[in-house]
Design an enzyme around this catalytic site. Structure first.
Site, PDB file in Angstrom:
ATOM      1  N   ASP A 381      38.937  35.298  43.695  1.00  0.00           N
ATOM      2  CA  ASP A 381      37.965  35.797  42.716  1.00  0.00           C
ATOM      3  C   ASP A 381      37.463  34.592  41.930  1.00  0.00           C
ATOM      4  O   ASP A 381      37.857  34.358  40.787  1.00  0.00           O
ATOM      5  CB  ASP A 381      38.640  36.824  41.790  1.00  0.00           C
ATOM      6  CG  ASP A 381      37.650  37.506  40.855  1.00  0.00           C
ATOM      7  OD1 ASP A 381      36.463  37.139  40.878  1.00  0.00           O
ATOM      8  OD2 ASP A 381      38.062  38.399  40.098  1.00  0.00           O
ATOM      9  N   CYS A 408      31.663  37.713  41.132  1.00  0.00           N
ATOM     10  CA  CYS A 408      30.764  38.153  40.067  1.00  0.00           C
ATOM     11  C   CYS A 408      29.359  37.626  40.304  1.00  0.00           C
ATOM     12  O   CYS A 408      28.478  37.795  39.453  1.00  0.00           O
ATOM     13  CB  CYS A 408      31.289  37.717  38.696  1.00  0.00           C
ATOM     14  SG  CYS A 408      31.482  35.943  38.517  1.00  0.00           S
TER      15      CYS A 408
END
Length: 453
Positions: A381, A408
């Site tokens: 991530d 993201c």
């Protein structure tokens, strides 16, 4: 040829990746904020851009049926909520089509978008807020957000994305600054004491942390300030003084002092309790993070005997959640403060099959590959900039059966997936999760598996 100050009328032909409308005048593109596809608008050309022109919206001649009422007094100046003018279903459609178009454009990946999971009640979801302070023309202290592309503070009273009690704390801080003659920091003169205030909020615990970022080791009237703030807002759990004397746009400095409470707050996520300090990374949206993590673990189809590496592990949130489904988890993170919190979190939650290593994740996996160690799953991530070639090659080097890539920034994720495919790993579907309602941001999850020769 478009000219600066020219007034142009026309229909919004499309929206770009950050929610700006695109209006064509001949071959020239004019980018306009706060508009919706197919709206007829009147704009003034105000600036030449690298890829076209910036247009100031003067009038919406024919509004879209997807336009909603904006209940925010600073929306025109604040660049934070780019999509607040859209109805919630329209925001969902915009983000879903954005992901679908990214997949179509990356033809070599043969990637499909399986959907977008939006939030039921997309308000007051932010659990971390950063507030700046300035004196206005009347010499009054104002708290707020930086205007887009500037260092000017836009004052506010309440934000639709913040917990209401946090905004009330900010207004009390302004009053106390005036009463105790605490000056806001001025970037030009480098004088003044209070640079920023960061608030962190526990969605489940309701605990609140206030971080006072100051320009000096000395904090005059510190005790009186803290006592008055806690008296006005007894729900505050802890107050931390962070010292940042550098000439930088980076908010937090390295030195901290606990002024009240324990210096951290706790919150519960996916049934686990996490300790969150001033510098800890913790997902902004509690409800949607639970959706994200549960869907991510479902994608892995774990059997219980797997060995997992959680790269960029932060304070250990997804790694500790995954530990309930596997044999062993290793969390790797280069930030010492996050690793300290992660170890404490594992101890508090009695999670015994996870260990945390303070190291660069790419370097750590290179060492594992050299020692012929293998992993079943790598969870990654990375930040908005995505991963890099060194990390990706290191991840492939430990020969995991699966790689779970959470991002993201779907654009940098798509870029990285192209390299993964060249190195023998591919994904078939991308799932979007809207962690950031009313903004153009969206989280995306892709499961990569080894390409069979």
């Amino acid at each position: 040829m478009v000219k600066i100050k020219q007034i142009i009328e026309g229909k919004i032909a499309s929206l770009d990746e950050v929610g700006n409308g695109i209006l064509y005048s001949g071959k020239d593109r004019i980018f306009v904020r706060h508009v919706i596809l197919n709206e007829v608008v009147r704009v003034r050309v105000v600036k030449k851009l690298q890829k076209g022109y910036a247009g100031e919206l003067l009038e919406i001649i024919k509004p879209s049926e997807n336009r909603g009422k904006v209940n925010c007094g600073i929306y025109d100046r604040c660049g934070s909520c780019q999509l607040l003018h859209m109805k919630e279903q329209a925001q969902h459609t915009y983000k879903l089509e954005y992901l679908q178009n990214l997949c179509k454009q990356a033809k070599e990946l043969s990637l499909k978008c399986e959907g977008l999971l939006s939030m039921e009640d997309p308000y007051h979801y932010r659990n971390k807020m950063i507030i700046g302070f300035q004196r206005d023309k009347r010499k009054k202290i104002r708290a707020g957000f930086y205007e887009e592309f500037s260092h000017t503070i836009i004052p506010y009273q309440n934000c639709l994305l913040h917990p209401k009690e946090c905004d009330e704390i900010v207004q009390t801080i302004v009053k106390l600054m005036e009463q105790m003659r605490i000056e806001p920091y001025d970037e030009d003169s480098r004088r003044g004491l209070l640079r920023h205030v960061i608030l962190r909020y526990g969605e489940v615990s309701k605990q609140i942390m206030v971080v006072l970022v100051v320009n000096s080791v000395q904090f005059p009237a510190r005790r009186n300030f803290v006592n008055a703030l806690v008296k006005a807002h007894p729900q505050i759990t802890t107050i931390v003084q962070n010292i940042n004397t550098r000439k930088t746009s980076i908010v937090l400095g390295n030195e901290e002092r606990v002024l009240y409470g324990k210096g951290y707050i706790e919150d519960t996520l996916c049934g686990l309790t996490f300790r969150i300090s001033a510098k800890s990374f913790y997902q902004i949206n509690h409800a949607q993070t639970e959706v994200l993590y549960k869907k991510a673990i479902e994608k892995l189809q774990l059997k219980g005997n797997e060995k997992i590496l959680d790269a960029y592990c932060g304070i250990g949130t997804i790694g500790m959640y995954a530990a309930g489904f596997v044999k062993e988890v290793m969390g790797v993170e280069i930030n010492k403060d996050s690793i300290k919190d992660a170890k404490d979190n594992a101890y508090r939650n009695h999670v015994k099959n996870i260990r945390f290593i303070c190291d660069d994740a790419g370097s750590f996996m290179q060492k594992m590959a050299q020692q012929k160690e293998k992993l079943d799953v790598v969870i990654m991530d990375p930040p908005r900039s995505g991963s890099d070639e060194c990390f990706i090659r290191s991840a492939v080097g430990v020969k995991p059966k699966k790689i779970l890539y959470i991002s993201c920034n779907p654009q940098t994720q798509i870029r990285d997936l192209k390299l993964f495919k060249k190195l023998g790993y591919e994904g078939k579907e991308v799932l979007g999760v809207d962690l950031f309602p009313h903004t153009f941001h969206v989280e995306s999850v892709v499961l990569l598996t080894k390409i069979r020769n």
